[in-house]
Design a protein around this motif. Structure first.
Motif, PDB file in Angstrom:
ATOM      1  N   TYR A 190       0.831  -1.210   0.000  1.00 15.99           N
ATOM      2  CA  TYR A 190       0.000   0.000   0.000  1.00 15.99           C
ATOM      3  C   TYR A 190       0.866   1.260   0.000  1.00 15.99           C
TER       4      TYR A 190
ATOM      5  N   HIS B 225      -5.104  -0.032  -5.364  1.00 13.64           N
ATOM      6  CA  HIS B 225      -5.243  -0.447  -3.963  1.00 13.64           C
ATOM      7  C   HIS B 225      -6.702  -0.330  -3.522  1.00 13.64           C
TER       8      HIS B 225
ATOM      9  N   PHE C 247      -0.398   5.028  -2.205  1.00  9.06           N
ATOM     10  CA  PHE C 247      -1.770   4.528  -2.323  1.00  9.06           C
ATOM     11  C   PHE C 247      -2.447   5.084  -3.574  1.00  9.06           C
TER      12      PHE C 247
END
Length: 157
Positions: free
Chosen positions: A16, A23, A19
């Motif tokens: 992650y 995601h 981001f």
């Protein structure tokens, strides 16, 4: 909610880092298939071991971002490479991954390992047009110095 969910506890691991929509897509799809979603945020050391470099965003910040996504019920820091060891701590019914893992040696091993403990592996479409690796390359290109023999705005020769 009237929609029937197939699993009680789902697990969606990832770095992650940086981001992005890919995601978010994985977490959104995962939440539609379970009653409770745990996002596994891989530690800085684990990311470095797997990808050869540390994440751009430090763990504490990645964890805070992920735990505040509305699809995520809990976030867990992943500190060991063996996902079955993580399962022993979290006890999920299903693990969610991008379909870029499907049919690969690491995906086949994941499926085999989890079949032994009764956990399904479910793949979701990988968001092809964006990835943390692509974002990282773009950032690197912006911050790399000019090639040898060139200076900004001046053409050689």
């Amino acid at each position: 909610m009237s929609e029937r969910r197939g699993y009680r506890v789902g697990y969606a691991p990832g770095a992650y880092d940086l981001f992005h929509i890919g995601h978010l897509n994985i977490l959104r799809h995962a939440r539609q298939h379970c009653d409770y979603l745990v996002a596994g945020v891989v530690s800085d050391e684990m990311v470095e071991m797997a990808k050869g470099r540390r994440p751009v965003i430090p763990l504490i910040e990645r964890l805070e971002i992920v735990r505040n996504i509305k699809y995520v019920d809990a976030a867990f820091v992943e500190t060991v490479p063996d996902k079955v060891e993580t399962w022993k701590q979290v006890r999920f019914d299903v693990l969610f991954k991008g379909d870029d893992w499907r049919g690969t040696p690491k995906g086949d091993k994941l499926e085999q390992d989890f079949a032994e403990v009764g956990v399904d592996v479910v793949y979701f479409p990988y968001t092809v047009h964006t990835s943390s690796t692509q974002l990282r390359r773009a950032l690197d290109a912006l911050t790399d110095p000019a090639p040898q023999g060139e200076t900004a705005g001046v053409q050689p020769g």
